[in-house]
Design a protein around this motif. Structure first.
Motif, PDB file in Angstrom:
ATOM      1  N   LEU A  37       0.789  -1.256   0.019  1.00 50.94           N
ATOM      2  CA  LEU A  37      -0.034   0.040   0.210  1.00 50.94           C
ATOM      3  C   LEU A  37       0.968   1.023   0.079  1.00 50.94           C
ATOM      4  O   LEU A  37       0.564   2.227  -0.543  1.00 50.94           O
ATOM      5  CB  LEU A  37      -0.849   0.062   1.195  1.00 50.94           C
ATOM      6  N   GLU A  38       1.971   1.080   0.555  1.00 51.15           N
ATOM      7  CA  GLU A  38       3.033   2.434   0.648  1.00 51.15           C
ATOM      8  C   GLU A  38       3.408   2.767  -0.570  1.00 51.15           C
ATOM      9  O   GLU A  38       3.847   3.746  -0.976  1.00 51.15           O
ATOM     10  CB  GLU A  38       3.776   2.174   1.822  1.00 51.15           C
ATOM     11  N   TYR A  39       3.912   1.401  -1.346  1.00 54.80           N
ATOM     12  CA  TYR A  39       4.548   1.656  -2.435  1.00 54.80           C
ATOM     13  C   TYR A  39       3.860   0.700  -3.837  1.00 54.80           C
ATOM     14  O   TYR A  39       4.389  -0.275  -4.140  1.00 54.80           O
ATOM     15  CB  TYR A  39       6.153   1.131  -2.421  1.00 54.80           C
ATOM     16  N   PRO A  40       2.597   1.179  -4.016  1.00 53.51           N
ATOM     17  CA  PRO A  40       1.779   0.157  -4.881  1.00 53.51           C
ATOM     18  C   PRO A  40       2.555   0.063  -6.259  1.00 53.51           C
ATOM     19  O   PRO A  40       2.267  -0.996  -6.931  1.00 53.51           O
ATOM     20  CB  PRO A  40       0.481   0.678  -5.035  1.00 53.51           C
ATOM     21  N   GLU A  41       3.280   1.092  -6.551  1.00 53.86           N
ATOM     22  CA  GLU A  41       3.782   1.091  -8.168  1.00 53.86           C
ATOM     23  C   GLU A  41       4.762   0.316  -8.223  1.00 53.86           C
ATOM     24  O   GLU A  41       5.218  -0.242  -9.303  1.00 53.86           O
ATOM     25  CB  GLU A  41       4.164   2.693  -8.561  1.00 53.86           C
ATOM     26  N   VAL A  42       5.412   0.001  -7.191  1.00 55.11           N
ATOM     27  CA  VAL A  42       6.709  -1.094  -6.762  1.00 55.11           C
ATOM     28  C   VAL A  42       6.224  -2.335  -7.159  1.00 55.11           C
ATOM     29  O   VAL A  42       6.747  -3.192  -8.029  1.00 55.11           O
ATOM     30  CB  VAL A  42       7.531  -0.865  -5.638  1.00 55.11           C
ATOM     31  N   PHE A  43       5.243  -2.675  -6.490  1.00 61.94           N
ATOM     32  CA  PHE A  43       4.482  -4.108  -6.557  1.00 61.94           C
ATOM     33  C   PHE A  43       3.888  -4.504  -7.683  1.00 61.94           C
ATOM     34  O   PHE A  43       3.367  -5.715  -7.726  1.00 61.94           O
ATOM     35  CB  PHE A  43       3.973  -4.503  -5.076  1.00 61.94           C
ATOM     36  N   ALA A  44       3.266  -3.433  -8.066  1.00 60.67           N
ATOM     37  CA  ALA A  44       2.581  -3.861  -9.517  1.00 60.67           C
ATOM     38  C   ALA A  44       3.508  -4.356 -10.368  1.00 60.67           C
ATOM     39  O   ALA A  44       3.306  -5.034 -11.453  1.00 60.67           O
ATOM     40  CB  ALA A  44       1.972  -2.497  -9.942  1.00 60.67           C
ATOM     41  N   THR A  45       4.798  -3.923 -10.512  1.00 60.42           N
ATOM     42  CA  THR A  45       5.758  -4.370 -11.086  1.00 60.42           C
ATOM     43  C   THR A  45       6.697  -5.853 -10.616  1.00 60.42           C
ATOM     44  O   THR A  45       7.828  -5.970 -10.953  1.00 60.42           O
ATOM     45  CB  THR A  45       6.679  -3.284 -11.867  1.00 60.42           C
ATOM     46  N   GLY A  46       6.002  -6.208  -9.407  1.00 61.86           N
ATOM     47  CA  GLY A  46       6.877  -7.592  -8.947  1.00 61.86           C
ATOM     48  C   GLY A  46       7.636  -7.168  -7.712  1.00 61.86           C
ATOM     49  O   GLY A  46       7.988  -8.340  -7.018  1.00 61.86           O
ATOM     50  N   GLY A  47       8.004  -5.980  -7.368  1.00 58.88           N
ATOM     51  CA  GLY A  47       8.661  -5.653  -6.286  1.00 58.88           C
ATOM     52  C   GLY A  47       9.963  -4.829  -6.510  1.00 58.88           C
ATOM     53  O   GLY A  47      10.015  -4.346  -7.741  1.00 58.88           O
ATOM     54  N   PHE A  48      10.795  -4.766  -5.442  1.00 63.39           N
ATOM     55  CA  PHE A  48      12.091  -3.863  -5.575  1.00 63.39           C
ATOM     56  C   PHE A  48      13.137  -4.352  -6.405  1.00 63.39           C
ATOM     57  O   PHE A  48      13.385  -5.870  -6.448  1.00 63.39           O
ATOM     58  CB  PHE A  48      12.572  -3.369  -4.268  1.00 63.39           C
ATOM     59  N   ASP A  49      13.758  -3.720  -7.016  1.00 62.25           N
ATOM     60  CA  ASP A  49      15.153  -4.447  -7.743  1.00 62.25           C
ATOM     61  C   ASP A  49      16.148  -4.506  -6.848  1.00 62.25           C
ATOM     62  O   ASP A  49      17.014  -5.512  -7.164  1.00 62.25           O
ATOM     63  CB  ASP A  49      15.501  -3.324  -8.803  1.00 62.25           C
ATOM     64  N   CYS A  50      16.477  -3.719  -5.885  1.00 59.16           N
ATOM     65  CA  CYS A  50      17.615  -3.971  -4.805  1.00 59.16           C
ATOM     66  C   CYS A  50      17.220  -3.120  -3.648  1.00 59.16           C
ATOM     67  O   CYS A  50      16.639  -2.348  -3.577  1.00 59.16           O
ATOM     68  CB  CYS A  50      18.703  -3.155  -5.476  1.00 59.16           C
ATOM     69  N   ILE A  51      17.693  -3.933  -2.479  1.00 59.65           N
ATOM     70  CA  ILE A  51      17.534  -3.635  -1.154  1.00 59.65           C
ATOM     71  C   ILE A  51      18.790  -3.469  -0.631  1.00 59.65           C
ATOM     72  O   ILE A  51      19.388  -4.684  -0.489  1.00 59.65           O
ATOM     73  CB  ILE A  51      16.164  -4.328  -0.501  1.00 59.65           C
ATOM     74  N   ILE A  52      19.198  -2.420   0.066  1.00 53.98           N
ATOM     75  CA  ILE A  52      20.506  -2.503   1.013  1.00 53.98           C
ATOM     76  C   ILE A  52      20.342  -2.027   2.391  1.00 53.98           C
ATOM     77  O   ILE A  52      19.047  -1.307   2.672  1.00 53.98           O
ATOM     78  CB  ILE A  52      21.348  -1.490   0.156  1.00 53.98           C
ATOM     79  N   GLY A  53      21.051  -1.877   3.184  1.00 52.18           N
ATOM     80  CA  GLY A  53      20.952  -1.527   4.525  1.00 52.18           C
ATOM     81  C   GLY A  53      21.985  -1.893   5.561  1.00 52.18           C
ATOM     82  O   GLY A  53      22.649  -3.096   5.331  1.00 52.18           O
ATOM     83  N   ASN A  54      21.631  -1.304   6.861  1.00 52.38           N
ATOM     84  CA  ASN A  54      22.430  -1.924   7.907  1.00 52.38           C
ATOM     85  C   ASN A  54      21.164  -1.923   9.020  1.00 52.38           C
ATOM     86  O   ASN A  54      20.993  -0.953   9.987  1.00 52.38           O
ATOM     87  CB  ASN A  54      23.579  -0.831   8.344  1.00 52.38           C
ATOM     88  N   PRO A  55      20.331  -2.951   9.156  1.00 48.59           N
ATOM     89  CA  PRO A  55      19.299  -3.088   9.847  1.00 48.59           C
ATOM     90  C   PRO A  55      19.910  -3.114  11.533  1.00 48.59           C
ATOM     91  O   PRO A  55      20.770  -3.796  11.630  1.00 48.59           O
ATOM     92  CB  PRO A  55      18.491  -4.356   9.596  1.00 48.59           C
ATOM     93  N   PRO A  56      18.776  -2.921  12.236  1.00 50.37           N
ATOM     94  CA  PRO A  56      19.277  -3.025  13.747  1.00 50.37           C
ATOM     95  C   PRO A  56      19.697  -4.535  14.444  1.00 50.37           C
ATOM     96  O   PRO A  56      18.918  -5.283  13.809  1.00 50.37           O
ATOM     97  CB  PRO A  56      17.975  -2.392  14.507  1.00 50.37           C
TER      98      PRO A  56
END
Length: 362
Positions: free
Chosen positions: A246-265
């Motif tokens: 719901l926050e990023y419907p345009e992303v999930f309409a095309t299948g999801g994210f290309d790349c996820i990066i980060g330093n989670p807690p």
């Protein structure tokens, strides 16, 4: 970045992409700073997404991106639709999860719950599941998500050359969030998630939803309970449930994210209930099953994987426990069994800063 903090890792990614954009635009191997800055503005407009539970971190992240991409004489880029505040690992990731309704695990007895009420809720939930059939027409919800995606894409494409255009873009974005289909899907996602966190006591009985309530909400039936919906929405705001589709419907309409990066807690599995509560621990163990006594970062790995396109990549910093014991079994091993490939890893290295911790890069 699903735990973006003040945006350092997003900035590094944006700089790398912006340099490539400037090279393509100018045809030069070492483009001038003005060309890189113009590229940076386009990259931040089109490519960058970030989520963090801390409101101040979200504002700092926006500020960092603004400072990096500011061009004299132009307004600041509109980022409210891209840098969002929420708990990345609590909520509904993809619309398909709504089809299963409220999981029966939501009615497990936790410390402080009333045993008799738990028994009553389980019986009611099972009876409603057996007697009322499917939750909704999934094709109808697919149409709703396509409509939302179209609205969000329209907002993203709006120009930002003047302050007035930025104000118009902000107004269009908030109008998209206020649409009836968005509200309906959010109501369902909140109802589904909130039942894990609402206390099961006589004082809260009228706020607790079972399958019949969920069905009524999904199909907009007259029997919808305003009190149960309000309780779920209130808890969603308090706990910052984050429903990715719901926050990023345009992303999930095309299948999801290309790349996820980060330093989670990082936080050891034995400390989760004491820090966040038994309801949080029960949620993550259910939503990310099979998962035993895992470090908090494990759940970020698992969440990131559910958000990717099939050919997507994730690259996260973790404690080195990600490859050990229960964290490995509930994290990387599950992902590999679901089709993931680990194509790069530093199993253990000393954190380059002040903290005395060994980290892994995966």
């Amino acid at each position: 970045d699903i735990s973006c903090g003040s945006g350092h890792i997003l900035l590094s990614a944006a700089r790398r992409i912006a340099l490539e954009v400037a090279r393509q635009t100018t045809g030069e191997e070492q483009p001038n700073p003005a060309a890189v800055r113009r590229g940076m503005k386009e990259v931040i407009r089109r490519c960058i997404y970030g989520v963090d539970k801390n409101e101040l971190a979200v504002e700092l992240c926006k500020t960092a991106l603004w400072l990096e991409s500011y061009n004299p004489g132009e307004p600041l880029t509109f980022l409210d639709h891209r840098i969002r505040c929420g708990d990345s690992i609590i909520g509904v990731a993809r619309q398909e999860e709504l089809a299963s309704g409220i999981p029966e695990e939501a009615f497990k007895k936790l410390p402080g719950d009333d045993s008799d009420l738990i028994t009553t809720l389980k019986k009611r939930h099972r009876a409603e599941l057996g007697g009322q059939g499917d939750v909704f027409d999934s094709g109808e919800l697919d149409t709703g998500l396509e409509e939302l995606s179209g609205r969000f894409n329209t907002v993203a494409a709006m120009p930002e050359r003047t302050p007035e255009e930025v104000r118009q873009k902000a107004a269009a974005y908030h109008a998209a969030l206020g649409g009836s289909e968005w509200k309906r899907l959010k109501e369902m996602a909140d109802l589904r998630t909130a039942q894990f966190f609402l206390p099961k006591t006589p004082a809260t009985e009228l706020k607790l939803a079972t399958h019949g309530d969920y069905l009524a909400s999904a199909n907009r039936l007259p029997g919808r309970s305003a009190q149960k919906i309000a309780a779920a929405e209130g808890l969603s705001a308090q706990k910052r449930f984050f429903h990715w589709f719901l926050e990023y419907p345009e992303v999930f309409a095309t299948g999801g994210f290309d790349c996820i990066i980060g330093n989670p807690p990082f936080l050891g599995g034995q400390k989760l209930s004491g820090t966040f509560g038994n309801d949080f621990l029960h949620w993550v163990k259910t939503a990310y099953a099979p998962a035993g006594s895992c470090d908090l970062v494990t759940y970020f790995f698992r969440r990131a994987y559910t958000l990717l396109k099939p050919e997507g990549f994730q690259a996260l910093i973790s404690t080195n426990t990600i490859a050990q014991g229960a964290a490995r079994e509930g994290g990387l091993e599950v992902m590999v069994n679901q089709g993931a490939s680990i194509n790069f890893a530093v199993k253990s290295m000393r954190w380059p800063g002040m903290a005395a911790v060994e980290v892994a890069l995966v």
